[in-house]
Scaffold this motif. Sequence first.
Motif, PDB file in Angstrom:
ATOM      1  N   PHE A 156       0.835  -1.208   0.000  1.00  0.00           N
ATOM      2  CA  PHE A 156       0.000   0.000   0.000  1.00  0.00           C
ATOM      3  C   PHE A 156       0.868   1.256   0.000  1.00  0.00           C
ATOM      4  O   PHE A 156       0.437   2.312  -0.466  1.00  0.00           O
ATOM      5  N   ALA A 157       2.109   1.137   0.485  1.00  0.00           N
ATOM      6  CA  ALA A 157       3.010   2.296   0.565  1.00  0.00           C
ATOM      7  C   ALA A 157       3.762   2.563  -0.729  1.00  0.00           C
ATOM      8  O   ALA A 157       4.495   3.540  -0.814  1.00  0.00           O
ATOM      9  N   ALA A 158       3.591   1.682  -1.737  1.00  0.00           N
ATOM     10  CA  ALA A 158       4.449   1.819  -2.925  1.00  0.00           C
ATOM     11  C   ALA A 158       3.741   1.312  -4.171  1.00  0.00           C
ATOM     12  O   ALA A 158       4.146   0.337  -4.787  1.00  0.00           O
ATOM     13  N   PHE A 159       2.660   1.986  -4.553  1.00  0.00           N
ATOM     14  CA  PHE A 159       1.925   1.554  -5.744  1.00  0.00           C
ATOM     15  C   PHE A 159       1.274   2.742  -6.430  1.00  0.00           C
ATOM     16  O   PHE A 159       1.076   3.813  -5.850  1.00  0.00           O
ATOM     17  N   ALA A 160       0.903   2.526  -7.696  1.00  0.00           N
ATOM     18  CA  ALA A 160       0.021   3.437  -8.440  1.00  0.00           C
ATOM     19  C   ALA A 160      -0.929   2.566  -9.252  1.00  0.00           C
ATOM     20  O   ALA A 160      -0.544   1.503  -9.750  1.00  0.00           O
ATOM     21  N   PHE A 161      -2.170   3.017  -9.395  1.00  0.00           N
ATOM     22  CA  PHE A 161      -3.209   2.218 -10.044  1.00  0.00           C
ATOM     23  C   PHE A 161      -3.949   3.074 -11.061  1.00  0.00           C
ATOM     24  O   PHE A 161      -4.201   4.261 -10.840  1.00  0.00           O
ATOM     25  N   ARG A 162      -4.296   2.457 -12.177  1.00  0.00           N
ATOM     26  CA  ARG A 162      -5.022   3.179 -13.229  1.00  0.00           C
ATOM     27  C   ARG A 162      -6.446   3.467 -12.769  1.00  0.00           C
ATOM     28  O   ARG A 162      -7.189   2.560 -12.384  1.00  0.00           O
ATOM     29  N   ARG A 163      -6.852   4.728 -12.831  1.00  0.00           N
ATOM     30  CA  ARG A 163      -8.172   5.119 -12.332  1.00  0.00           C
ATOM     31  C   ARG A 163      -9.303   4.470 -13.135  1.00  0.00           C
ATOM     32  O   ARG A 163     -10.331   4.060 -12.578  1.00  0.00           O
ATOM     33  N   GLU A 164      -9.138   4.372 -14.431  1.00  0.00           N
ATOM     34  CA  GLU A 164     -10.169   3.772 -15.278  1.00  0.00           C
ATOM     35  C   GLU A 164     -10.454   2.328 -14.848  1.00  0.00           C
ATOM     36  O   GLU A 164     -11.611   1.897 -14.813  1.00  0.00           O
ATOM     37  N   THR A 165      -9.412   1.581 -14.504  1.00  0.00           N
ATOM     38  CA  THR A 165      -9.590   0.202 -14.061  1.00  0.00           C
ATOM     39  C   THR A 165     -10.275   0.158 -12.702  1.00  0.00           C
ATOM     40  O   THR A 165     -11.142  -0.685 -12.453  1.00  0.00           O
TER      41      THR A 165
END
Length: 201
Positions: A156-165
């Motif tokens: 949780f401290a080291a991620f990025a996620f595509r908003r569309e997904t």
Amino acid sequence: MLRISIGIPAFNQGPYLRETLASLVAQADAATEIVVSENHSTDETPRVLEEFAGRVRVVRPPRHLPMMAHWNFLVRELEGDWFALLSSDDRAKSVYLDTLRRGIARDPATVLVRAAFDIIDASGARIKRQRVLSNRTIARPPRTFLEQLAINKTSFAAFAFRRETFDRLGGFDEAFHLYGDWALWLRASPHGPFVYENEVI
């Protein structure tokens, strides 16, 4: 430039929040949005947030929310094409944003970027360095599912996620009290590559 939002869900971690925000605003650029969701704290959190007025946007749910519901509330307030969430007692290294952006750029179909991280104590001293070397730089379905199946390999401290997904999947499952992020990564695994950056962020 691709817009990335950094969301900080905050509740009664005022003594650490100042460092969290300072570590982010120091590296933010015009394409970066920093948003704190203040979940009705009873400590010094509101006073700390006042120090960052104009550099950080603050939102507040209508009432105190459980963890997964709070994460969903926060993400739905974000405006970026991608988002990262960072706990209000975490500290971003100076390479945090650059590393996430590098991961996002590796493949246009990527849905999740992960990186290495340090576990720190209350004073900021490192307890352990966590590199997930079993993660490939670019994993594609079905490996995206298989590599996450036995254990969560995304911090949780080291991620990025595509908003569309995120929107397509309906967000974090609020039936979970814990590990709702792991459940989301598993559900996202058929939707595109996962990227791993072996940089401590």
